[in-house]
Design an enzyme around this catalytic site. Structure first.
Site, mmCIF file in Angstrom:
data_model
loop_
_atom_site.group_PDB
_atom_site.id
_atom_site.type_symbol
_atom_site.label_atom_id
_atom_site.label_comp_id
_atom_site.label_asym_id
_atom_site.label_seq_id
_atom_site.Cartn_x
_atom_site.Cartn_y
_atom_site.Cartn_z
ATOM 1 N N TYR A 1 -2.787 -1.471 10.148
ATOM 2 C CA TYR A 1 -2.712 -1.562 8.692
ATOM 3 C C TYR A 1 -1.301 -1.240 8.203
ATOM 4 O O TYR A 1 -0.741 -1.952 7.357
ATOM 5 C CB TYR A 1 -3.726 -0.613 8.073
ATOM 6 C CG TYR A 1 -3.915 -0.779 6.589
ATOM 7 C CD1 TYR A 1 -4.666 -1.831 6.082
ATOM 8 C CD2 TYR A 1 -3.355 0.117 5.690
ATOM 9 C CE1 TYR A 1 -4.855 -1.994 4.709
ATOM 10 C CE2 TYR A 1 -3.535 -0.029 4.321
ATOM 11 C CZ TYR A 1 -4.284 -1.092 3.842
ATOM 12 O OH TYR A 1 -4.456 -1.247 2.476
ATOM 13 N N SER B 1 0.861 -1.180 0.000
ATOM 14 C CA SER B 1 0.000 0.000 0.000
ATOM 15 C C SER B 1 0.898 1.230 0.000
ATOM 16 O O SER B 1 2.099 1.146 0.262
ATOM 17 C CB SER B 1 -0.887 -0.013 1.252
ATOM 18 O OG SER B 1 -1.499 1.242 1.485
#
Length: 269
Positions: free
Chosen positions: A154, A141
């Site tokens: 995350y 990401s």
């Protein structure tokens, strides 16, 4: 990398980036094994990509299930004679600071976002090594490049995917298996809407934060999928998806410690 008549296994294929990757690969004549826990979504993806010339199969798989992953190569081998491309795309999100997120939710996220990637790679690496030209594609990401507050779980998972992928790429140099790590920026998917939220939070505040996050998710998933597949064809070790991902990678290199002083203000605007 020539993708026609290759076979790709994609996790998280029921929607979002996973579905978009499947569509881009099918357009190039790549056979597909689609995996997800969402069987209805898998069926929708399959209907988009299935054609008379392609072998497209659907497989229910929970990538947090160690035993299911260990058995999965046999299931795929029964449907496909080979696997040339493993796309570890399945992922989830948990909102909240480190102190707000429970240990159970933190572990749940890591079991999918990181250990799912590791276990799928361990199970399918021997299969990929039997191909004359294979690749592992791991979805990190933009939060595997920078680490904003309120995303500790995350961020931890996506930095882990990045580090694992880079080390694995070095280990596999000289073999027929390459590794690509992907850093998508703000792609228009439902990951924010589906994110787990710590208990005890005001519902209106939760929705306000989701709306604020959603406004940064602008890049169409179809464009993200095409960008990733183009990167695979070019054998890129790293693929940055979106102008925001490219910009953030530059900012992080220029100011690796103090970047959030600049980025935090920009994200609030």
């Amino acid at each position: 990398m020539r993708l026609r008549d290759r076979t790709a296994l994609i996790t998280g294929a029921a929607s979002g980036i996973g579905r978009a990757i499947a569509v881009s690969l099918a357009r190039r004549g790549c056979h597909l094994a689609l995996a997800d826990v969402n069987e209805a979504g898998l069926a929708e993806t399959a209907s988009l990509v299935r054609s008379g010339s392609l072998l497209v199969t659907e497989h229910r798989l929970d990538v947090s299930d160690r035993d299911a992953i260990a058995k999965f190569p046999a299931e795929i081998a029964a449907a496909h004679p080979r696997v040339d491309l493993l796309v570890n795309n399945a992922g989830v999100a948990v909102g909240g600071t480190f102190e707000q997120v429970s240990e159970a939710d933190f572990d749940w996220l890591l079991s999918i976002n990181f250990f799912g990637v590791v276990r799928m790679t361990r199970s399918f690496l021997p299969v990929l090594k039997r191909s004359d030209d294979a690749r592992i594609v791991n979805l990190s990401s933009v939060f595997g490049l920078v680490a904003p507050p309120g995303q500790a779980a995350y961020v931890a998972s996506k930095f882990a995917v990045r580090g694992f992928s880079e080390s694995l790429r070095h280990e596999l140099e000289g073999t027929t298996v390459g590794v690509t790590v992907v850093h998508p920026g703000g792609v228009a998917t439902s990951i924010a809407k589906n994110a787990r939220v710590p208990g005890g939070h005001d519902a209106d505040e939760v929705e306000r934060r989701r709306a604020a996050f959603d406004k940064h998710l602008r890049l169409p998933a179809a464009l993200a999928g095409e960008t990733i597949v183009l990167g695979v064809e070019a054998r890129k070790p790293r693929v940055l998806v979106g102008k925001d991902a490219i910009a953030l990678s530059v900012v992080e290199r220029v100011a690796p410690v103090s970047y959030w002083k600049l980025l935090g203000r920009a994200m609030r605007d």
